[in-house]
Design a protein around this motif. Sequence first.
Motif, short mmCIF file in Angstrom:
data_model
loop_
_atom_site.label_atom_id
_atom_site.label_comp_id
_atom_site.label_asym_id
_atom_site.label_seq_id
_atom_site.Cartn_x
_atom_site.Cartn_y
_atom_site.Cartn_z
N SER A 1 0.82 -1.20 0.00
CA SER A 1 0.00 0.00 0.00
C SER A 1 0.86 1.26 0.00
CB SER A 1 -0.90 0.00 1.25
OG SER A 1 -1.50 1.24 1.43
N PRO A 2 0.69 2.11 -1.03
CA PRO A 2 1.44 3.37 -1.04
C PRO A 2 1.06 4.26 0.14
CG PRO A 2 0.50 2.94 -3.20
CD PRO A 2 -0.05 1.92 -2.27
N ALA A 3 -0.21 4.21 0.55
CA ALA A 3 -0.64 5.04 1.67
C ALA A 3 0.12 4.67 2.95
CB ALA A 3 -2.14 4.89 1.89
N LEU A 4 0.32 3.38 3.17
CA LEU A 4 1.07 2.94 4.35
C LEU A 4 2.53 3.41 4.27
CD1 LEU A 4 1.31 1.30 6.97
CD2 LEU A 4 1.84 -0.68 5.54
N SER A 5 3.15 3.22 3.12
CA SER A 5 4.55 3.62 2.96
C SER A 5 4.73 5.12 3.15
CB SER A 5 5.06 3.23 1.58
OG SER A 5 5.05 1.84 1.43
N TYR A 6 3.88 5.90 2.52
CA TYR A 6 4.02 7.35 2.63
C TYR A 6 3.60 7.85 4.02
CZ TYR A 6 4.94 7.22 -2.35
OH TYR A 6 5.49 6.94 -3.58
N GLY A 7 2.70 7.15 4.66
CA GLY A 7 2.34 7.49 6.05
C GLY A 7 3.51 7.26 6.99
N VAL A 8 4.19 6.12 6.82
CA VAL A 8 5.38 5.83 7.62
C VAL A 8 6.47 6.85 7.33
CG1 VAL A 8 7.24 4.15 7.98
CG2 VAL A 8 4.87 3.38 7.91
N ALA A 9 6.63 7.21 6.07
CA ALA A 9 7.64 8.21 5.69
C ALA A 9 7.32 9.56 6.34
CB ALA A 9 7.71 8.35 4.18
N ARG B 1 13.02 9.29 21.30
CA ARG B 1 13.56 7.93 21.24
C ARG B 1 12.44 6.90 21.12
NH1 ARG B 1 18.81 8.54 21.61
NH2 ARG B 1 19.61 10.36 22.70
N ARG B 2 11.34 7.10 21.83
CA ARG B 2 10.19 6.18 21.69
C ARG B 2 9.58 6.27 20.30
NH1 ARG B 2 8.19 8.30 26.81
NH2 ARG B 2 9.39 7.24 28.40
N PHE B 3 9.46 7.48 19.78
CA PHE B 3 8.92 7.65 18.43
C PHE B 3 9.84 7.01 17.39
CE2 PHE B 3 5.94 11.58 18.86
CZ PHE B 3 5.14 10.87 19.74
N MET B 4 11.15 7.09 17.60
CA MET B 4 12.08 6.48 16.65
C MET B 4 11.94 4.96 16.68
SD MET B 4 14.16 7.22 14.31
CE MET B 4 14.81 5.97 13.23
N ILE B 5 11.74 4.39 17.85
CA ILE B 5 11.51 2.95 17.95
C ILE B 5 10.22 2.58 17.21
CG2 ILE B 5 10.93 1.08 19.55
CD1 ILE B 5 12.88 2.46 21.55
N ALA B 6 9.19 3.41 17.37
CA ALA B 6 7.94 3.17 16.65
C ALA B 6 8.14 3.30 15.15
CB ALA B 6 6.86 4.15 17.14
N GLY B 7 8.93 4.28 14.73
CA GLY B 7 9.22 4.45 13.31
C GLY B 7 9.99 3.27 12.73
N GLN B 8 10.93 2.75 13.50
CA GLN B 8 11.66 1.55 13.06
C GLN B 8 10.71 0.37 12.92
OE1 GLN B 8 14.98 2.13 16.16
NE2 GLN B 8 15.77 0.58 14.75
N GLY B 9 9.82 0.23 13.88
CA GLY B 9 8.84 -0.86 13.81
C GLY B 9 7.92 -0.73 12.61
N ALA B 10 7.48 0.50 12.35
CA ALA B 10 6.59 0.74 11.21
C ALA B 10 7.32 0.45 9.90
CB ALA B 10 6.08 2.18 11.24
N ALA B 11 8.57 0.85 9.81
CA ALA B 11 9.36 0.56 8.60
C ALA B 11 9.55 -0.95 8.44
CB ALA B 11 10.70 1.26 8.65
N ALA B 12 9.76 -1.65 9.55
CA ALA B 12 9.90 -3.11 9.49
C ALA B 12 8.60 -3.76 9.01
CB ALA B 12 10.32 -3.66 10.85
N VAL B 13 7.46 -3.22 9.43
CA VAL B 13 6.17 -3.74 8.97
C VAL B 13 6.02 -3.53 7.46
CG1 VAL B 13 3.66 -3.37 9.09
CG2 VAL B 13 4.99 -3.57 11.19
N VAL B 14 6.41 -2.36 6.97
CA VAL B 14 6.35 -2.08 5.53
C VAL B 14 7.22 -3.09 4.78
CG1 VAL B 14 7.03 -0.42 3.74
CG2 VAL B 14 5.76 0.35 5.74
N VAL B 15 8.43 -3.33 5.28
CA VAL B 15 9.34 -4.28 4.63
C VAL B 15 8.76 -5.69 4.69
CG1 VAL B 15 11.62 -5.37 4.78
CG2 VAL B 15 11.40 -2.89 4.98
N LEU B 16 8.19 -6.07 5.82
CA LEU B 16 7.60 -7.40 5.96
C LEU B 16 6.45 -7.59 4.96
CD1 LEU B 16 7.46 -10.08 7.53
CD2 LEU B 16 5.82 -8.96 9.04
N LEU B 17 5.57 -6.60 4.86
CA LEU B 17 4.47 -6.70 3.90
C LEU B 17 5.00 -6.76 2.47
CD1 LEU B 17 1.91 -4.21 5.47
CD2 LEU B 17 1.79 -6.70 5.45
#
Length: 136
Positions: A2-10, A34-50
């Motif tokens: 989903s482009p919406a997910l990728s651009y939302g994470v970006a 630091r918490r937001f960065m951890i969440a951003g890393q997790g969101a990017a990992a979800v994008v990569v997993l999908l």
Amino acid sequence: MSPALSYGVAAFLGFVALLALVALKLPGLDPVVRRFMIAGQGAAAVVVLLDVVTLLQGHEVDSLVTHVGYAVAAVGLPVILLNRRPDLQVPGQEADASTRAADPVEESEPEPAHLAVVAVTAIALLVLVVRLQQTW
């Protein structure tokens, strides 16, 4: 994917980068960044997993090597940049008096990465997530 997910994470990673730069002047924001960065890393990992799941289901991309490279970099780069290791001593070399401690029982934890490094990491991760979407 989903482009919406990728651009939302970006967009979220862009927000984290800006917040990290603001936190350089307002140290009270440090734990939030630091918490937001951890969440951003997790969101990017979800994008990569999908993305990987979609590739395994048979989706074709123009350049598979480039696409997989962006995916690997999106997962690995933050780990490399944000995890600081204590200085290692070369075997056979004795530490001088300025670096020698009184043989502490426990090693202290390394300091977290500087907020400027967090900002650069967030921007780099933003670029990788967008490029991963664009090579789709």
